[in-house]
Design a protein around this motif. Structure first.
Motif, PDB file in Angstrom:
ATOM      1  N   PHE A 149       8.995 -10.751   2.140  1.00  0.00           N
ATOM      2  CA  PHE A 149       7.535 -10.724   2.167  1.00  0.00           C
ATOM      3  C   PHE A 149       7.003 -11.893   1.350  1.00  0.00           C
ATOM      4  O   PHE A 149       7.508 -12.184   0.261  1.00  0.00           O
ATOM      5  N   ILE A 150       5.995 -12.561   1.881  1.00  0.00           N
ATOM      6  CA  ILE A 150       5.371 -13.689   1.183  1.00  0.00           C
ATOM      7  C   ILE A 150       3.865 -13.498   1.181  1.00  0.00           C
ATOM      8  O   ILE A 150       3.256 -13.153   2.202  1.00  0.00           O
ATOM      9  N   VAL A 151       3.268 -13.721   0.018  1.00  0.00           N
ATOM     10  CA  VAL A 151       1.811 -13.700  -0.124  1.00  0.00           C
ATOM     11  C   VAL A 151       1.388 -15.055  -0.677  1.00  0.00           C
ATOM     12  O   VAL A 151       1.929 -15.519  -1.687  1.00  0.00           O
ATOM     13  N   TYR A 152       0.412 -15.664   0.003  1.00  0.00           N
ATOM     14  CA  TYR A 152       0.006 -17.016  -0.384  1.00  0.00           C
ATOM     15  C   TYR A 152      -1.518 -17.127  -0.370  1.00  0.00           C
ATOM     16  O   TYR A 152      -2.175 -16.694   0.587  1.00  0.00           O
TER      17      TYR A 152
ATOM     18  N   LEU B  55      -2.470  -6.382   3.293  1.00  0.00           N
ATOM     19  CA  LEU B  55      -1.942  -7.536   4.021  1.00  0.00           C
ATOM     20  C   LEU B  55      -0.824  -7.139   4.978  1.00  0.00           C
ATOM     21  O   LEU B  55      -0.516  -7.871   5.916  1.00  0.00           O
ATOM     22  N   PHE B  56      -0.218  -5.975   4.722  1.00  0.00           N
ATOM     23  CA  PHE B  56       0.895  -5.498   5.545  1.00  0.00           C
ATOM     24  C   PHE B  56       0.620  -4.060   6.003  1.00  0.00           C
ATOM     25  O   PHE B  56       1.353  -3.133   5.640  1.00  0.00           O
ATOM     26  N   PRO B  57      -0.436  -3.854   6.788  1.00  0.00           N
ATOM     27  CA  PRO B  57      -0.869  -2.502   7.152  1.00  0.00           C
ATOM     28  C   PRO B  57       0.133  -1.717   7.985  1.00  0.00           C
ATOM     29  O   PRO B  57       0.134  -0.483   7.967  1.00  0.00           O
ATOM     30  N   LYS B  58       1.003  -2.402   8.720  1.00  0.00           N
ATOM     31  CA  LYS B  58       1.968  -1.702   9.573  1.00  0.00           C
ATOM     32  C   LYS B  58       3.175  -1.191   8.785  1.00  0.00           C
ATOM     33  O   LYS B  58       3.940  -0.377   9.294  1.00  0.00           O
ATOM     34  N   ASN B  59       3.328  -1.694   7.578  1.00  0.00           N
ATOM     35  CA  ASN B  59       4.464  -1.291   6.759  1.00  0.00           C
ATOM     36  C   ASN B  59       4.026  -0.169   5.813  1.00  0.00           C
ATOM     37  O   ASN B  59       3.534  -0.411   4.715  1.00  0.00           O
TER      38      ASN B  59
ATOM     39  N   LEU C  26       5.852   0.119   2.199  1.00  0.00           N
ATOM     40  CA  LEU C  26       5.969  -1.181   1.549  1.00  0.00           C
ATOM     41  C   LEU C  26       6.329  -1.025   0.068  1.00  0.00           C
ATOM     42  O   LEU C  26       5.697  -0.269  -0.662  1.00  0.00           O
ATOM     43  N   LYS C  27       7.342  -1.744  -0.345  1.00  0.00           N
ATOM     44  CA  LYS C  27       7.762  -1.753  -1.743  1.00  0.00           C
ATOM     45  C   LYS C  27       7.241  -3.022  -2.399  1.00  0.00           C
ATOM     46  O   LYS C  27       7.726  -4.119  -2.127  1.00  0.00           O
TER      47      LYS C  27
END
Length: 215
Positions: free
Chosen positions: A131-134, A97-101, A104-105
């Motif tokens: 960061f939010i995942v929904y 979901l966050f490919p540019k990071n 990512l932690k």
């Protein structure tokens, strides 16, 4: 009946109605007022669900007959087996979901009780990123942005409680914009994401914000 049907925000509505009814029983002597509050508590709980089977509705409506703090505690505990948790998600799914990071932690998913999660979120303190995942319509949406403490109290966009706030700003690209043209959309949200999940009773503002900034 064993099917989970109560989402976290709906359970929060039930808790809120239970707390208000119990407070009324402790402080109000007028029986007509009490009976009105009993009726409205049950109605407010039922209206939080777009669809209920008969036995599910009967279970929820028991709130109107409760008397003591012990009764309310047992009632809420009896609903816990029917909590519909946040959909299963893995670290790899979150990373996608966050490919540019690339650094990512991700939080320790094993330590989270997903029954009480409406939206998954965490802060990377080193970068001041939230960061939010929904889950939305069968898939996950991930958004990230800068989080800036305000050292002030106000009303959170997501849960509408009066709490210490931070300003959450997310970069988004307007429709038909050039590759370098970005805009920022920001709102004030709780500093305490865990506490926010514990009291959120409506996903409308949360979903509107997430959909407005999703990539």
């Amino acid at each position: 009946m064993s099917t989970a049907f109560i989402r976290n925000y709906q359970f929060n509505i039930i808790k809120k109605q239970a707390e208000f009814l119990l407070k009324t029983l402790r402080t109000v002597a007028d029986r007509k007022v009490i009976e009105t509050v009993r009726y409205r508590s049950a109605v407010n709980v039922i209206e939080a669900f777009p669809y209920l089977e008969g036995d599910q509705q009967q279970m929820l409506e028991q709130i109107s007959a409760l008397e003591t703090a012990y009764d309310f505690q047992r009632y809420l505990e009896s609903l816990e087996p029917y909590l519909d948790p946040f959909p299963p998600i893995t670290v790899k799914q979150i990373e996608k979901l966050f490919p540019k990071n690339k650094k990512l932690k991700v939080p320790d998913l094993q330590s989270i009780d997903f029954r009480y999660v409406t939206y998954l979120s965490w802060v990377d303190i080193a970068t001041n990123r939230l960061f939010i995942v929904y889950p939305f319509e069968g898939r996950f949406i991930g958004i990230e942005g800068r989080i800036t403490p305000t050292n002030k109290k106000g009303y959170c966009l997501f849960c509408n409680r009066h709490q210490e706030l931070a300003f959450f700003s997310v970069k988004t690209k307007p429709a038909n914009a050039s590759p370098d043209n970005y805009a920022a959309i920001g709102h004030y949200v709780c500093m305490d994401n865990h506490g926010c999940n514990q009291v959120i009773t409506d996903t409308g503002s949360l979903e509107k914000f997430i959909l407005s900034v999703r990539k």
